[in-house]
Enzyme design. Structure first.
Site, PDB file in Angstrom:
ATOM      1  N   ALA A  70       1.193   3.489   2.204  1.00  9.41           N
ATOM      2  CA  ALA A  70       1.336   3.110   0.803  1.00  9.41           C
ATOM      3  C   ALA A  70       2.732   2.526   0.613  1.00  9.41           C
ATOM      4  CB  ALA A  70       1.138   4.329  -0.092  1.00  9.41           C
ATOM      5  N   CYS A 130      -3.920  -6.198  -1.455  1.00  9.84           N
ATOM      6  CA  CYS A 130      -3.080  -5.035  -1.176  1.00  9.84           C
ATOM      7  C   CYS A 130      -3.523  -3.876  -2.060  1.00  9.84           C
ATOM      8  CB  CYS A 130      -1.610  -5.325  -1.414  1.00  9.84           C
ATOM      9  SG  CYS A 130      -0.604  -3.856  -1.090  1.00  9.84           S
TER      10      CYS A 130
END
Lengths: 301, 257
Positions: A70, A130
């Site tokens: 992340a 993303c």
């Protein structure tokens, strides 16, 4: 002598091996380990109009045969790339592709306009997939209208090879692929990471600061191969395959499924020399199977 | 510093404690070890684990250039490190090294230096102490553990400099924590510290109180170890930076602790 040259739109690659954005830095990080000139090209870290700090630590956790990340597109912005990084890497004898991200269409266009004049940047990979940013990113890539809108705007701003990186976190990836093809994309690359999550049961907390993250590594490979196969059948532009490629065998698997080129991602973390080993394997594989030109195996399935 | 990928052979695996092993390795090919700085680390490939597939970052415990041997002190944490601890003499390991920045060696030879380690945090202090001694310093160590039996490499440390000990049960040295040890009442110019995060934060606080400079070695979760993945970041006064390349050693003034 086996021919490994492949073309992605107008972009000529000396071999099909590229590196996935966010796993290879700016290439320099790996120059102690491999000769960068041996790669088809490398795709540099996701670049945005402004500097981004990314998400708070912890950003990574290992999962069975994979990892969740992340990072959140941490980068110093496109101007820093052009002023500081580009001059250091531009003389490499392989293609440099910049991965472009944005929170709005205007952001994407602004980055592309700045990159377009750079001689050595013959292609961009537009990241509409993303999973780790709140705005933009995957929001554009999970419906055909959003994907088409970004592609259309970027197409006008960037005349050279335009690759659009697709998200697997959709019901029908072929629909998105067709939408970006219709707006003038020269190629699609897939898959970006699969949205995932892991919990530390002892602490009863998620491992990642953002709770969810993107899954990569060998664990995702069968999903990626399936999607590459589906998309390659659905579009007429070249497909770039990625997702859990750990070695040469895996790279060939993607090409048989329909990929013209492949990107190596997470495997770079485990073996920084894996990319050149894959190039060697492609030569050896083709010789072993009596294949003179690697283009012959693309989409045999 | 140029990074190398080298196959090492394990010369010896000393099971020095229930959960710690000292691996002594040398390059399989016989090539000379590259130069390494105290505080730097290595990334070890782990083969055949069902639960881990990334390399394991391990700090450099000692470099014996005379015998061309690298020492790594490994603490059993998960499956990856368990596999390292179970390895036998003759087994091979693929290692990337040296990585990271390393500790600062001061210019002033009179500087009073304290090397503080807790648990496996003692690992980089042995090599740091040796290099400091070779450079004309008189390093002192401050080590902490739960009990006397948990103190690692005590004899090696004693051969380099004075060792101050804190044990939680009082079985050796002063009873208490590293931060309560009376050596911290002395004049100290620079504290080097490695250990669990709460210990490093407590030492950093003491350092500020006694006006000592302080460097800590962080062990954030890493993937690549070479600054490519941006997973191991620490929030610093410059924003998020990679611990693997800008660290693992940070001056506490750079951190937001």
């Amino acid at each position: 002598m086996v021919n490994l040259n492949v073309n992605i739109g107008k972009l000529a690659l000396k071999n099909p091996v590229l590196t996935a954005s966010g796993t290879f830095g700016y290439g320099e990080e790996f120059s102690d380990f491999i000769d960068l000139n041996r790669l088809g090209g490398f795709i540099v870290k996701g670049t945005t109009i402004n500097h981004r700090e990314g998400n708070p630590y912890p950003r990574m956790v290992e999962t069975p045969s994979g990892m969740l990340n992340a990072v959140g597109l941490q980068n110093k912005g496109v101007d820093y790339f052009i002023d500081q990084i580009y001059p250091r890497i531009k003389d490499v004898d392989s293609q440099i592709v910049v991965n472009v991200s944005g929170a709005s269409i205007d952001d994407y266009v602004a980055v592309c306009e700045k990159l377009a004049p750079l001689d050595k940047i013959n292609a961009i990979e537009v990241n509409i997939s993303c999973p780790n940013v709140k705005q933009g990113g995957m929001a554009f890539g999970t419906n055909a209208a959003g994907a088409a809108q970004v592609t259309k705007a970027v197409r006008e701003a960037f005349p050279k090879t335009l690759i659009v990186k697709l998200s697997p976190n959709v019901t029908d990836i072929t629909e998105i692929a067709r939408a970006v093809e219709a707006e003038g994309a020269d190629s699609v690359s897939l898959i970006n990471t699969l949205l995932g999550m892991a919990i530390d049961v002892e602490r009863r907390k998620p491992y990642l600061s953002t709770i969810t993250g993107g899954l990569s590594g060998a664990a995702v490979r069968p999903v990626a191969v399936r999607m590459v196969w589906q998309v390659a059948k659905a579009v007429n532009i070249p497909v770039i395959g990625l997702g859990g490629i750990m070695n040469g065998r895996d790279a060939i698997e993607f090409m048989l499924a329909g990929a013209t080129a492949i990107e190596v991602g997470t495997a770079n973390f485990i073996d920084p020399t894996v990319t050149v080993k894959i190039v060697d394997y492609m030569n050896e594989y083709c010789e072993r199977h009596g294949i003179k030109d690697i283009n012959e195996i693309i989409g045999q399935i | 510093m140029k990074k190398h990928i080298i196959d090492f052979v394990i010369n010896e695996n000393r099971h020095i404690h229930a959960i710690y092993s000292l691996l002594i390795l040398s390059p399989k090919s016989g090539e000379k070890l590259p130069k390494m700085k105290p505080g730097q680390f290595v990334q070890i490939a782990i083969d055949g684990s069902k639960t881990t597939f990334l390399r394991r970052p391990i700090s450099i415990n000692f470099v014996d250039y005379a015998n061309n041997q690298l020492w790594l002190l490994v603490r059993k944490a998960g499956d990856g490190t368990s596999r390292l601890i179970d390895m036998k003499a003759g087994d091979t390991l693929n290692i990337i090294l040296p990585l990271g920045n390393g500790f600062t060696i001061p210019n002033n030879k009179e500087a009073k230096l304290l090397l503080a380690g807790g648990g496996v945090g003692i690992a980089p202090m042995l090599y740091l102490g040796q290099v400091l001694k070779e450079n004309g310093f008189a390093p002192q160590f401050l080590i902490g553990a739960r009990s006397a039996s948990d103190l690692l490499e005590l004899e090696q440390l004693k051969s380099i400099g004075e060792v101050h000990i804190s044990t939680e049960d009082g079985s050796m040295g002063e009873k208490g924590l590293v931060t309560t040890n009376s050596v911290l009442k002395n004049d100290v110019d620079l504290i080097y510290c490695c250990g669990p995060a709460p210990m490093m934060k407590a030492v950093a606080k003491v350092a500020k109180e006694i006006n000592a400079d302080c460097e800590v070695s962080l062990e954030n979760m890493m993937a690549c170890g070479v600054g490519a993945c941006l997973c191991c970041v620490e929030n610093t006064v410059k924003g998020n930076v990679c611990v693997c390349t800008e660290g693992p050693v940070f001056n506490i003034n750079q951190l937001t602790w």
